[in-house]
Write a protein that holds these residues in place. Structure first.
Motif, mmCIF file in Angstrom:
data_model
loop_
_atom_site.group_PDB
_atom_site.id
_atom_site.type_symbol
_atom_site.label_atom_id
_atom_site.label_comp_id
_atom_site.label_asym_id
_atom_site.label_seq_id
_atom_site.Cartn_x
_atom_site.Cartn_y
_atom_site.Cartn_z
ATOM 1 N N ASP A 85 0.733 -1.090 0.042
ATOM 2 C CA ASP A 85 -0.072 -0.009 -0.031
ATOM 3 C C ASP A 85 0.993 1.184 -0.087
ATOM 4 O O ASP A 85 0.853 2.207 -0.766
ATOM 5 C CB ASP A 85 -0.670 0.047 1.241
ATOM 6 C CG ASP A 85 -1.664 1.052 1.266
ATOM 7 O OD1 ASP A 85 -2.310 1.345 0.267
ATOM 8 O OD2 ASP A 85 -1.711 1.770 2.299
ATOM 9 N N ARG A 86 1.736 1.375 0.894
ATOM 10 C CA ARG A 86 2.790 2.385 0.953
ATOM 11 C C ARG A 86 3.575 2.476 -0.481
ATOM 12 O O ARG A 86 3.800 3.721 -0.728
ATOM 13 C CB ARG A 86 3.722 2.378 2.245
ATOM 14 C CG ARG A 86 4.331 3.457 2.785
ATOM 15 C CD ARG A 86 4.921 3.406 4.227
ATOM 16 N NE ARG A 86 5.474 4.706 4.557
ATOM 17 C CZ ARG A 86 6.234 4.767 5.301
ATOM 18 N NH1 ARG A 86 6.530 3.646 6.215
ATOM 19 N NH2 ARG A 86 6.690 6.043 5.725
ATOM 20 N N GLN A 87 4.021 1.623 -0.744
ATOM 21 C CA GLN A 87 4.750 1.535 -2.145
ATOM 22 C C GLN A 87 4.026 2.003 -3.114
ATOM 23 O O GLN A 87 4.186 2.942 -4.040
ATOM 24 C CB GLN A 87 5.244 0.113 -2.235
ATOM 25 C CG GLN A 87 6.397 -0.538 -1.587
ATOM 26 C CD GLN A 87 6.809 -1.687 -1.983
ATOM 27 O OE1 GLN A 87 6.848 -2.345 -3.135
ATOM 28 N NE2 GLN A 87 7.347 -2.604 -1.056
ATOM 29 N N GLY A 88 2.608 1.700 -3.303
ATOM 30 C CA GLY A 88 1.865 2.282 -4.218
ATOM 31 C C GLY A 88 1.795 3.770 -4.182
ATOM 32 O O GLY A 88 1.457 4.416 -4.964
ATOM 33 N N LYS A 89 1.445 4.189 -3.010
ATOM 34 C CA LYS A 89 1.124 5.709 -2.826
ATOM 35 C C LYS A 89 2.323 6.224 -3.265
ATOM 36 O O LYS A 89 2.225 7.479 -3.654
ATOM 37 C CB LYS A 89 0.870 5.984 -1.194
ATOM 38 C CG LYS A 89 -0.792 5.305 -1.082
ATOM 39 C CD LYS A 89 -1.170 6.029 0.360
ATOM 40 C CE LYS A 89 -2.619 5.465 0.400
ATOM 41 N NZ LYS A 89 -2.816 5.020 1.800
ATOM 42 N N TRP A 94 5.103 9.908 -6.928
ATOM 43 C CA TRP A 94 6.218 9.934 -7.906
ATOM 44 C C TRP A 94 5.819 10.384 -9.275
ATOM 45 O O TRP A 94 6.554 11.325 -9.889
ATOM 46 C CB TRP A 94 7.122 8.717 -8.017
ATOM 47 C CG TRP A 94 8.436 8.669 -8.963
ATOM 48 C CD1 TRP A 94 8.534 7.544 -9.750
ATOM 49 C CD2 TRP A 94 9.440 9.436 -9.004
ATOM 50 N NE1 TRP A 94 9.588 7.735 -10.630
ATOM 51 C CE2 TRP A 94 10.248 8.589 -10.224
ATOM 52 C CE3 TRP A 94 9.955 10.461 -8.479
ATOM 53 C CZ2 TRP A 94 11.414 9.284 -10.516
ATOM 54 C CZ3 TRP A 94 11.168 11.043 -8.940
ATOM 55 C CH2 TRP A 94 11.944 10.628 -9.959
ATOM 56 N N LYS A 95 5.046 9.748 -9.729
ATOM 57 C CA LYS A 95 4.133 10.138 -11.027
ATOM 58 C C LYS A 95 3.769 11.753 -11.149
ATOM 59 O O LYS A 95 4.175 12.311 -11.995
ATOM 60 C CB LYS A 95 2.865 9.123 -11.226
ATOM 61 C CG LYS A 95 3.299 8.384 -12.258
ATOM 62 C CD LYS A 95 1.689 7.565 -12.620
ATOM 63 C CE LYS A 95 1.831 5.932 -12.290
ATOM 64 N NZ LYS A 95 0.557 5.467 -12.253
ATOM 65 N N VAL A 96 3.146 11.891 -9.936
ATOM 66 C CA VAL A 96 2.657 13.618 -9.763
ATOM 67 C C VAL A 96 3.811 14.490 -9.859
ATOM 68 O O VAL A 96 3.800 15.525 -10.407
ATOM 69 C CB VAL A 96 1.902 13.637 -8.412
ATOM 70 C CG1 VAL A 96 1.450 15.246 -8.306
ATOM 71 C CG2 VAL A 96 0.471 12.712 -8.644
ATOM 72 N N PHE A 97 4.874 13.955 -9.068
ATOM 73 C CA PHE A 97 6.095 14.984 -9.176
ATOM 74 C C PHE A 97 6.644 14.915 -10.376
ATOM 75 O O PHE A 97 7.306 16.120 -10.820
ATOM 76 C CB PHE A 97 7.210 14.102 -7.908
ATOM 77 C CG PHE A 97 8.335 14.755 -7.778
ATOM 78 C CD1 PHE A 97 8.342 15.976 -6.877
ATOM 79 C CD2 PHE A 97 9.348 14.449 -8.456
ATOM 80 C CE1 PHE A 97 9.674 16.685 -6.937
ATOM 81 C CE2 PHE A 97 10.666 15.144 -8.277
ATOM 82 C CZ PHE A 97 10.880 16.164 -7.261
ATOM 83 N N LEU A 98 6.751 13.899 -10.955
ATOM 84 C CA LEU A 98 7.441 14.037 -12.360
ATOM 85 C C LEU A 98 6.572 14.743 -13.387
ATOM 86 O O LEU A 98 7.262 15.878 -13.969
ATOM 87 C CB LEU A 98 7.727 12.577 -13.066
ATOM 88 C CG LEU A 98 8.564 11.513 -12.429
ATOM 89 C CD1 LEU A 98 8.496 10.303 -13.336
ATOM 90 C CD2 LEU A 98 9.823 12.228 -12.544
#
Lengths: 190, 564
Positions: A85-89, A94-98
């Protein structure tokens, strides 16, 4: 020469805190040339993480994130300690950051260089920077990456044994003492 | 293999070790049974010198560990890389939860004496008289005067550091020199003494040697490494492995048998006594019987109770000593995870040396008479906590953003923070219980334990006060960012499970008498947490050890008088 042993031997010759250029250059010479195969990040993401973490903890008179292999530690840490769950979040962050980084730099994320990433981090991590509601997730990712980098830095053997104040067997306990006398102003590593 | 002994001790944790030592030293040929593996002092402490960087991700709980020790990981601290080998594999040792119950334990020689919190406090007559006064459950069959000499004896032997402060609800004891308070703790201590008539702050009382030596395997003074849960190479904190078991061994009277799961106590209906125990060898599955004149169940509350429940006979169809139907009921713990924390900008030029594996303590100040009596809840709580500055970096350092200056700041100690966490008494409720599930057997064919228990209104009301008072004390001390919290707590998380074979005056309402003997089977003693009639609000291990030493003395006297 085994890097770890080399550092351990050298560490004993100096004070708990002092790190001379000699130590650093020997440290660099001992770096393994083998490339690391990331477990959590994709190879291209890992390249970016490498640059970001080196900006957060750059090489000074003390080795920086890349030399200390903090990105490798962090990649493995996320994979082996965080639950799915934490890895997924984190991956979503990371996607949003990119996406946000591409918008700030006006480049594709694969084309961004260290100074482009510096601009992004400066926006998200420097105090006083204005962050709109839409950018909260990207900023929060940057702050999480910073925490991970600091955790890796403070869990690092070289830093723990040679840079921070290291006392594996203190022998005594004093509750309230002068900071400079106790550690010369450094934190305890343990 | 010799199958006849004077005494059998089941378990090797704090109470098993004490029973072994006392019985062996008094000349009894004693068989000590441990269900888990052997752990030899120092030799079998594989992580004693590890630094965090000796593990791939630091000294943390990994996903791999959670897969096999999911329940053992619920505390967040018991199964880190340096400690996980001292806690059970949950796949191999399952239990059932009608309501969540956190059952942390280790199956090996030394049991939880290797991993315990070491806080060592005495119960008082506020505790021993509480049930009677409040009309709750049943009266304790003993009072403080019965246990006081045994507290003294145990403290002297194991070594407890602490400070005498002369409070009736927090009696003075036999202490080694106290550890020192940090600057912020010292400040809070002064502030509490200035602002409150009813309470004070003192250093924790902990079973760690701070001066001189103690008997055992070279036990000496603490080196302040703060690695107690891994076993101590200096023997500075008390464990069975470093202290009581070597003492028992030294007499030549002890036979220690690991891998020995006691499945039941065997009852001789002619003699109306237990004749011995049945043991399953955990490695070969072979079954053995061992006989003795006296049996000490010291397997910790839940396993000792399980063994009695499994000890069914024509005379005891519902388990040995269970004519009261109290066996497995009244399970208690100490409720925690509630309190407050704060920061301060003061003392920036101050620090500490050594890693003190001990905290501060604020003794109970509720329901001890007069203006301390509360309308909303019975009983009381104490606080444990501490003030330090090494861990936190975010507040001040974050201002540096990132980069070279930030890196430099990270190497300095962070700001000071201080926390107070409540430890509250849980009342004994008959319907808070453990039972055995014979439909779900473990790999040795033994029934598994099912827990159905929770805290209730009295504890919930107490928690409100625990949080509020912690906030108020920290605010009164002038600290910043004071925040109260009331976290996730389920029974068991305090790792103080107790009460499932309680002591009492009447065989109709209790399992054990005032000497920890089963009312109906006087040559079986239960001296671990199962014996507790009420929980008190302090860490219980010292009381278990004192009860055990007292009971062992009683057993030997009774044997001499040919009463057993």
């Amino acid at each position: 020469m085994d890097r770890r042993k080399a550092l351990k031997n050298i560490g004993t010759g100096f004070g708990a805190i002092a790190v001379t250029p000699t130590v650093v250059s020997l440290f660099q010479r001992c770096q393994s040339a083998a490339t690391y195969a990331p477990v959590y990040f994709s190879p291209s993401d890992f390249e970016k993480i490498l640059q970001l973490m080196e900006l957060i903890i750059p090489a000074t008179d003390i080795p920086g994130a890349i030399e200390l292999k903090l990105p490798e530690f962090t990649d493995s840490y996320i994979a082996s300690v965080w639950d799915e769950d934490r890895q997924g979040k984190f991956a979503e962050g990371w996607k949003v950051f990119l996406t946000a980084s591409a918008a700030i730099s006006g480049k594709g994320v694969d084309q961004m260089n260290a100074s482009d990433w510096d601009v992004v981090l400066s926006k998200y991590l420097k105090p006083g920077s204005e962050i709109s509601g839409a950018e909260n997730d990207a900023a929060s990712f940057a702050s999480q990456l910073r925490s991970l980098t600091v955790n890796a830095f403070k869990t690092n053997e070289f830093i723990g044994e040679n840079v921070l104040a290291y006392a594996p067997i203190p022998g005594e306990q004093r509750g309230c003492v002068d900071l400079m006398e106790a550690t010369g102003g450094k934190a305890w590593s343990l | 293999m010799d199958t006849n002994y004077d005494a059998i001790v089941v378990g090797t944790g704090v109470t098993g070790g004490w029973a072994a030592k006392e019985l062996c030293e008094k000349g009894l040929k004693t068989l000590v049974l441990e269900r888990g593996r052997m752990v030899k002092h120092i030799e079998d402490y594989p992580t004693i010198n590890d630094d965090p960087w000796d593990y791939k991700s630091g000294d943390v709980i990994t996903n791999e560990t959670r897969k096999i020790q999911g329940k053992q990981s619920r505390t967040g601290y018991t199964t880190t890389e340096s400690r996980k080998h001292f806690f059970v594999n949950d796949i191999e040792h399952p239990y059932n939860e009608t309501q969540r119950f956190d059952w942390m334990r280790g199956y090996h020689v030394g049991g939880r004496s290797l991993t315990w919190g070491r806080q060592s406090y005495r119960l008082t007559d506020f505790d021993f008289e509480a049930n009677l006064k409040d009309g709750v459950a049943i009266d304790w069959p003993i009072r403080y005067k019965d246990l006081a000499p045994w507290y003294n004896y145990v403290e002297g032997y194991i070594g407890v550091s602490g400070q005498n402060v002369g409070l009736p609800q927090f009696p003075d004891g036999n202490y080694l020199k106290p550890m020192e308070l940090t600057c912020v703790e010292d400040h809070l201590q002064s502030s509490i003494s200035k602002n409150y008539q009813d309470r004070l702050l003192t250093i924790g009382r902990t079973a760690i040697i701070t001066e001189g030596t103690k008997p055992g395997l070279g036990r000496m003074s603490c080196q302040y490494r703060s690695r107690c849960m891994r076993g101590c190479p200096f023997g500075a904190y008390f464990s069975s492995n470093s202290s009581t078991l070597p003492a028992a061994e030294k007499t030549g009277n002890m036979t220690l048998r690991p891998y020995s799961i006691v499945s039941e106590v065997i009852y001789d209906s002619d003699k109306k006594r237990a004749s011995g125990v049945r043991v399953i060898d955990s490695q070969t599955n072979e079954v053995y019987e061992f006989n003795a004149k006296v049996i000490f169940l010291c397997a910790s509350a839940v396993p000792s109770t399980s063994i009695l429940m499994q000890s069914k006979s024509d005379y005891f169809p519902n388990g040995m000593g269970n004519s009261s139907d109290q066996l497995g009921r009244n399970i208690m713990d100490h409720h925690l995870g509630v309190g407050a924390f704060a920061t301060t900008d003061d003392f920036q030029d101050k620090f500490y040396t050594g890693r003190r594996n001990n905290g501060i303590y604020i003794p109970r100040f509720r329901n001890i008479g007069g203006s301390t009596d509360q309308k909303d809840f019975l009983r009381g709580y104490g606080y444990q906590g501490g003030g330090s500055r090494n861990q936190s970096w975010t507040s001040k350092v974050a201002e540096m953003g990132y980069g070279a200056e930030f890196k430099n700041e990270v190497l300095k100690p962070g700001g000071w923070s201080i926390g107070l966490g409540g430890f509250g008494e849980v009342l004994p409720y008959e319907d808070n219980r453990m039972t055995l599930n014979y439909d779900k057997l473990d790999k040795w064919g033994l029934p598994t334990v099912t827990f159905d228990a929770s805290i209730k209104e009295n504890e919930r009301n107490m928690r409100k006060d625990m949080q509020q008072q912690a906030v108020e004390m920290l605010e009164n001390a002038g600290f910043k960012d004071v925040k109260g919290y009331d976290g996730d707590y389920a029974l068991g998380l305090g790792i103080h499970e107790m009460g499932t074979a309680r002591m009492g005056r009447d065989r109709k309402t209790s399992v054990l008498n005032k000497n920890n003997q089963i009312h109906d089977v006087p040559n079986v003693y239960v001296t671990d947490g199962a014996a507790m009639t009420s929980a008190g609000n302090v860490n219980p291990s010292l009381t278990y050890m004192a009860l055990t030493a007292r009971a062992a003395n009683h057993a030997v006297e009774e044997l001499k008088k040919m009463n057993l």
